[in-house]
Each structure stands twice: as structure tokens, then as C-alpha cells.
Enzyme design. Structure first.
Site, PDB file in Angstrom:
ATOM      1  N   GLY A  12      55.291  94.016  24.425  1.00 46.24           N
ATOM      2  CA  GLY A  12      54.133  94.014  25.309  1.00 46.24           C
ATOM      3  C   GLY A  12      54.436  94.691  26.629  1.00 46.24           C
ATOM      4  O   GLY A  12      55.342  94.286  27.358  1.00 46.24           O
ATOM      5  N   GLY A  14      52.317  94.868  29.162  1.00 42.26           N
ATOM      6  CA  GLY A  14      51.327  94.417  30.148  1.00 42.26           C
ATOM      7  C   GLY A  14      52.056  93.994  31.413  1.00 42.26           C
ATOM      8  O   GLY A  14      53.183  94.437  31.680  1.00 42.26           O
ATOM      9  N   PHE A  15      51.437  93.107  32.181  1.00 45.46           N
ATOM     10  CA  PHE A  15      52.035  92.736  33.466  1.00 45.46           C
ATOM     11  C   PHE A  15      53.372  92.023  33.282  1.00 45.46           C
ATOM     12  O   PHE A  15      54.322  92.277  34.014  1.00 45.46           O
ATOM     13  CB  PHE A  15      51.067  91.859  34.262  1.00 45.46           C
ATOM     14  CG  PHE A  15      49.871  92.625  34.747  1.00 45.46           C
ATOM     15  CD1 PHE A  15      49.999  93.544  35.773  1.00 45.46           C
ATOM     16  CD2 PHE A  15      48.620  92.448  34.163  1.00 45.46           C
ATOM     17  CE1 PHE A  15      48.904  94.268  36.231  1.00 45.46           C
ATOM     18  CE2 PHE A  15      47.518  93.164  34.611  1.00 45.46           C
ATOM     19  CZ  PHE A  15      47.658  94.077  35.641  1.00 45.46           C
ATOM     20  N   GLY A  16      53.467  91.115  32.305  1.00 46.82           N
ATOM     21  CA  GLY A  16      54.721  90.385  32.103  1.00 46.82           C
ATOM     22  C   GLY A  16      55.825  91.307  31.607  1.00 46.82           C
ATOM     23  O   GLY A  16      56.916  91.385  32.193  1.00 46.82           O
ATOM     24  N   VAL A  80      53.932  94.551  16.751  1.00 47.24           N
ATOM     25  CA  VAL A  80      54.878  93.578  16.206  1.00 47.24           C
ATOM     26  C   VAL A  80      54.079  92.575  15.370  1.00 47.24           C
ATOM     27  O   VAL A  80      53.083  92.025  15.838  1.00 47.24           O
ATOM     28  CB  VAL A  80      55.640  92.860  17.344  1.00 47.24           C
ATOM     29  CG1 VAL A  80      56.474  91.704  16.811  1.00 47.24           C
ATOM     30  CG2 VAL A  80      56.524  93.863  18.074  1.00 47.24           C
ATOM     31  N   GLU A 172      31.606  89.187  37.000  1.00 47.37           N
ATOM     32  CA  GLU A 172      31.686  90.609  37.354  1.00 47.37           C
ATOM     33  C   GLU A 172      30.726  91.432  36.496  1.00 47.37           C
ATOM     34  O   GLU A 172      30.003  92.302  36.997  1.00 47.37           O
ATOM     35  CB  GLU A 172      33.108  91.131  37.110  1.00 47.37           C
ATOM     36  CG  GLU A 172      34.113  90.651  38.126  1.00 47.37           C
ATOM     37  CD  GLU A 172      35.575  90.804  37.684  1.00 47.37           C
ATOM     38  OE1 GLU A 172      36.451  90.495  38.488  1.00 47.37           O
ATOM     39  OE2 GLU A 172      35.839  91.223  36.536  1.00 47.37           O
ATOM     40  N   ASP A 301      50.458  85.564  29.756  1.00 43.98           N
ATOM     41  CA  ASP A 301      49.397  84.753  29.141  1.00 43.98           C
ATOM     42  C   ASP A 301      49.841  84.041  27.869  1.00 43.98           C
ATOM     43  O   ASP A 301      49.208  83.076  27.445  1.00 43.98           O
ATOM     44  CB  ASP A 301      48.192  85.650  28.778  1.00 43.98           C
ATOM     45  CG  ASP A 301      47.387  86.038  30.000  1.00 43.98           C
ATOM     46  OD1 ASP A 301      47.773  85.655  31.116  1.00 43.98           O
ATOM     47  OD2 ASP A 301      46.361  86.738  29.827  1.00 43.98           O
ATOM     48  N   ALA A 316      47.177  87.894  36.358  1.00 43.37           N
ATOM     49  CA  ALA A 316      48.172  88.967  36.495  1.00 43.37           C
ATOM     50  C   ALA A 316      49.351  88.597  37.409  1.00 43.37           C
ATOM     51  O   ALA A 316      50.507  88.839  37.036  1.00 43.37           O
ATOM     52  CB  ALA A 316      47.472  90.230  36.978  1.00 43.37           C
TER      53      ALA A 316
END
Ligand SMILES: Cc1cc2nc3c(=O)[nH]c(=O)nc-3n(C[C@H](O)[C@H](O)[C@H](O)COP(=O)(O)OP(=O)(O)OC[C@H]3O[C@@H](n4cnc5c(N)ncnc54)[C@H](O)[C@@H]3O)c2cc1C
Length: 424
Positions: A12, A14-16, A80, A172, A301, A316
Site C-alpha cells: 500500500g 497510501g499515507f501509511g 496482494v 463535502e 486505516d 490521513a
């Protein structure tokens, strides 16, 4: 020079995952970052792509490009499918397997339909760029279909929009959609008045923006109503199909329903062989490893951890902090030092509602309206990856601010959508 022998696999980008990878830049490890997409995505601005304010490349950047100077990492585009903890191996969708010494799982979460997966084709959610493009097409096409419709009931159904879920994403989307209907599309149609479109935000709980203090939820509700959004709380949706949705037993015709509720963790966690929480997330130990597997970390997450009696939120900043912490722990271990437990630092909570409307909660310091909106805007531009993206987003917002125009209103994939029964 031989490559370091300690092999870290990160699932991943993403942010992590990306934050962990970058924080290991000079560490004596050889890394493989695997992602099923070729890009890192700034999800907080995904709704802007879905509502035609920004284009995909404005909020995403290729992982290879971001990591081009980091010599100890390779990037692989693959999904994965499962982890085999006993063999220290992950399996990919192309049938290949990759071995690791240390694994970081940071494959995030997606939305869930609470056991009603049959609603998915009629109420798409927003998690990836693909989702955003599908939504954008549906939202823009709804006005086109309404313009061509001669039957007034059917036309009204095309001009009826519902967003399910009153969290930040739902708020939003609802606010921006109301703005598009009332301002962006003004004077562009000959047979319909886009401003007559009904935008409804449906929240099953007692209030929208439940993670914010009650006073800010109320302010957000008032700001949405000023934009023309009908906010309905305390009423779960009990059916959705191609023609509309049912609320409290009453069917409401609406050809465009958007799903912004529920969180389900990435399914690869199931292969870890540990008990997951109700949303499929992995309970992690204070050092963010999995019980019985000190070599497997989980961040973002996909992880669930409690701090001071409260769950660390799935946002995030928490994912980035976890990613950084995992990198520090790996470094400490390799250097033979003790690691420290993870501690989440909460910097506050922001949500935008629409043009010049937002709410900000910075530990008791609360803002709403225009000032909050400027704060939200500055924070989001600052955290975007890439200088080009920051400039493009700023320019787009500047233009939109003065003209109400949205830069990415081109409908693509329209003829394909016509062939899809769910495409509306
Ligand atoms: C629409 C939306 C709006 C949001 N707005 C905000 C906001 O305003 N502020 C905020 O703080 N947070 C916001 N969030 C939440 C925030 O984006 C997440 O908390 C954060 O992205 C979590 O980071 P992560 O690294 O755990 O997962 P992600 O950032 O989701 O990254 C997961 C990565 O794993 C990859 N992946 C998934 N499965 C696999 C697999 N099987 N194989 C290989 N790769 C895989 C994905 O492609 C992705 O790149 C928003 C989320 C969404 C969806």
C-alpha cells in the site's frame, strides 16, 4: 555494493505505506513497495475530482516518480491477495509470491453497504480515482438526461440527488453538488433550471459530522441548508435501486444516489489469522505489530488501536504518524535499540462544506464559515504531494472562486456508460 539483506515489504502506497517507505530512505534495508495502483492518492480531495473541480493528476502522483531518488526501494504494480505469515510471504494477483523479513500492511479501507452489496451499482462510493470518475460522469449526465426528458416526473427524478452518509465526505459532496446546480450550470440549459435540483444529505445518526463537537455539526447543517441542501438525520435508508431510495418506508424517486457511509478494511487482513474487529480492521499492539508476529506491522486505516480510551481515527494524519512510527521501530530494531510505543498526536479536525463554508475544530479553538474555509484550503494545498499539484490546485480554486466554474466538466466514457445498465 551489495544490497542490504533485510527485506522490508510494504503493501500500500497510501499515507501509511508511503510515509513509512520514505522514512526508511537511508536505512540499511532493501524495500519493495507493492500497490495495486501506480499512484499515491490524496483522498481528502477526491470529492473535488468527483464534482469536476479538479482532474485526476492534480491530486495523485505516480509512486515511481515520488520514490525515484530513493535507491533502497523498488515499486511493484500488483494487488496482494493474501499473506502467509508462517512462510513470511505475500502472494500477488499475478500468481507470484514475495518473501519478507519485515512486512508492513497499509492497504487501507473502503466503504461498506452494511450487508446490502446489491445497492452498490445504484449508489457508487468514493475511494479511488476510478470511483471519482464514475461519480463525476453520473452527476454531470443526470443534468443532461433531465434536459432531454419530456416527462416531468422522470425529469424531476433526474434532478433529484441523494448522498447517503453525513460524514465529511458526504457533507463535502452535498455542498459542492448544490453549488454546481445553483451556480456553475446557471444559464447553460434551455429546458431545465439546474437550480431546481434537489440535493439531499441522508444521515442515519442523530447529526451530521458526528466526529465534530455538536455546535460545529449544527453550524455545518445551517451552512448546508443555506447552500440549498436538504439535510435529513435520524433516518436510515432501507432500500436503493435504479429509480431511487426508500427512507422510513417512503420511496423517493432519485436517479443519482451516492454512497458515503460505512468503513470496511482491506480484505487481505483476513489472511493474517488473527481476530479482526467488526469492520475487518487488525487490532495492533502498541508498537503497531500483530499479536504473535513481531515482524508484521499494520498501519493506517487497516489498523485499529485505542489510545486514552478512544480509537485512533481513520484519517490521513493518523496513517502518516503510524507509517513514521513503523519506520522508527524498524530502524531501532536493526540498530539493536528498544522501540517506543506508538502515540497519536491529534492536531484537530477539518471539513469543508462548499464555497466559503467549512468547520474547523483545533482542540477547543473552533471556526466556521469563511475563515474556516481559508484554513481548510491552506491546509489541503500544503499537504498535497508535489509542487506542480499545489500550483495547479491553487490556480483552479482561484478561478473557481471568482467564476464558480469547475475546470473538469468534460464527460468521458459516456457511450460506454450508456451500455452499462447501472450507469444511469
Ligand atoms: C473520499 C475520502 C475523503 C477523505 N477525506 C479526508 C480528510 O479530509 N482528512 C483526512 O485526514 N482523511 C480523509 N480521508 C481518510 C484518509 O484518506 C485515510 O484515513 C487515509 O488515506 C488512510 O491511509 P492508509 O495508508 O491507511 O490507506 P490509503 O491511503 O487508502 O492507501 C491504501 C493503499 O493501498 C493500496 N491497496 C489496497 N489494497 C491493496 C492490495 N490488495 N494490494 C496492493 N495494494 C493495495 C491502495 O491502492 C492504496 O494506494 C478521506 C478518505 C476518503 C475515501
Amino acid at each position: 555494493m551489495t544490497a542490504p539483506s533485510h527485506r522490508v515489504v510494504v503493501v500500500g502506497g497510501g499515507f501509511g505505506g508511503l510515509w513509512a517507505t520514505r522514512a526508511l530512505a537511508s536505512a540499511p534495508v532493501s524495500m519493495l513497495l507493492i500497490d495495486r495502483e501506480n499512484h499515491h492518492l490524496f483522498q481528502p480531495l477526491l470529492y473535488q475530482v468527483a464534482t469536476a473541480g479538479l482532474s485526476s493528476p492534480d491530486i495523485a502522483a505516480p509512486l515511481r516518480h515520488i520514490l525515484r531518488r530513493q535507491k533502497n526501494v523498488e515499486v511493484r504494480l500488483a494487488s496482494v491477495t493474501r499473506v502467509e505469515p508462517a512462510a513470511r510471504r505475500v502472494w500477488l494477483d499475478d500468481g507470484n509470491a514475495v518473501d519478507y523479513d519485515t512486512l508492513l500492511l497499509a492497504s487501507g479501507a473502503t466503504h461498506t453497504y452494511f450487508g446490502h452489496d446489491e445497492w452498490a451499482p445504484f449508489a457508487p462510493g468514493l475511494k479511488t480515482l476510478d470511483d471519482a470518475l464514475v461519480l463525476r460522469r453520473r452527476l454531470l449526465l443526470a443534468f443532461e438526461r433531465a434536459e432531454a426528458e419530456t416527462d416531468s416526473a422522470r425529469r424531476d427524478a433526474w434532478l433529484s440527488f441523494a448522498i447517503v452518509g453525513g460524514g465529511p465526505t458526504g457533507v463535502e459532496l452535498a455542498g459542492t453538488l448544490a453549488e454546481i446546480a445553483r451556480h456553475t450550470l446557471k444559464r447553460e440549459f434551455r429546458h431545465i433550471d439546474p437550480a431546481s435540483a434537489k440535493v439531499r444529505l441522508l444521515e442515519a445518526g442523530p447529526r451530521i459530522l458526528a466526529s465534530f463537537p455538536e455546535s460545529l455539526s449544527e453550524k455545518a447543517r445551517a451552512q448546508l441548508q443555506r447552500l440549498g441542501v436538504d439535510v435529513v438525520t435520524g433516518a436510515p435508508v432501507d432500500a436503493i435501486d435504479a429509480d431511487g431510495y426508500r427512507l422510513g418506508g417512503v420511496f423517493v424517486p432519485a436517479r443519482t444516489v451516492v454512497w458515503a457511509a460505512g468503513v470496511a478494511a482491506s480484505p487481505i487482513a483476513q489472511s493474517l489469522g488473527v481476530t479482526l474487529d467488526r469492520s475487518g480492521r487488525v487490532p495492533v499492539l502498541p508498537d503497531l505489530t500483530v499479536q504473535g508476529h513481531p515482524e508484521i506491522f499494520v498501519a493506517g486505516d487497516l489498523a485499529t488501536i485505542t489510545q486514552d480510551g478512544k480509537l485512533v481515527p481513520g484519517i490521513a494524519p493518523a496513517a502518516k504518524q503510524m507509517g513514521n512510527h513503523v519506520a522508527q521501530t524498524i530502524r531501532a530494531r536493526l540498530a539493536g535499540r528498544d522501540s517506543t510505543p506508538f502515540r497519536y498526536r491529534d492536531y484537530g479536525n477539518l471539513a469543508t462544506i462548499g464555497r466559503m463554508a467549512a468547520v474547523v475544530d483545533l482542540h477547543g479553538f473552533r471556526l466556521s464559515g469563511l475563515l474556516a474555509w481559508w484554513f481548510w484550503l491552506a491546509a489541503h494545498v500544503f499537504f498535497l504531494i508535489g509542487f506542480r499539484n499545489r500550483i495547479v490546485v491553487l490556480l483552479n480554486w482561484f478561478m473557481a472562486y471568482w467564476s464558480y466554474q469547475r475546470a473538469a466538466r468534460i464527460i468521458v466514457g459516456h457511450s460506454k456508460a450508456q451500455r452499462e445498465p447501472d450507469a444511469g
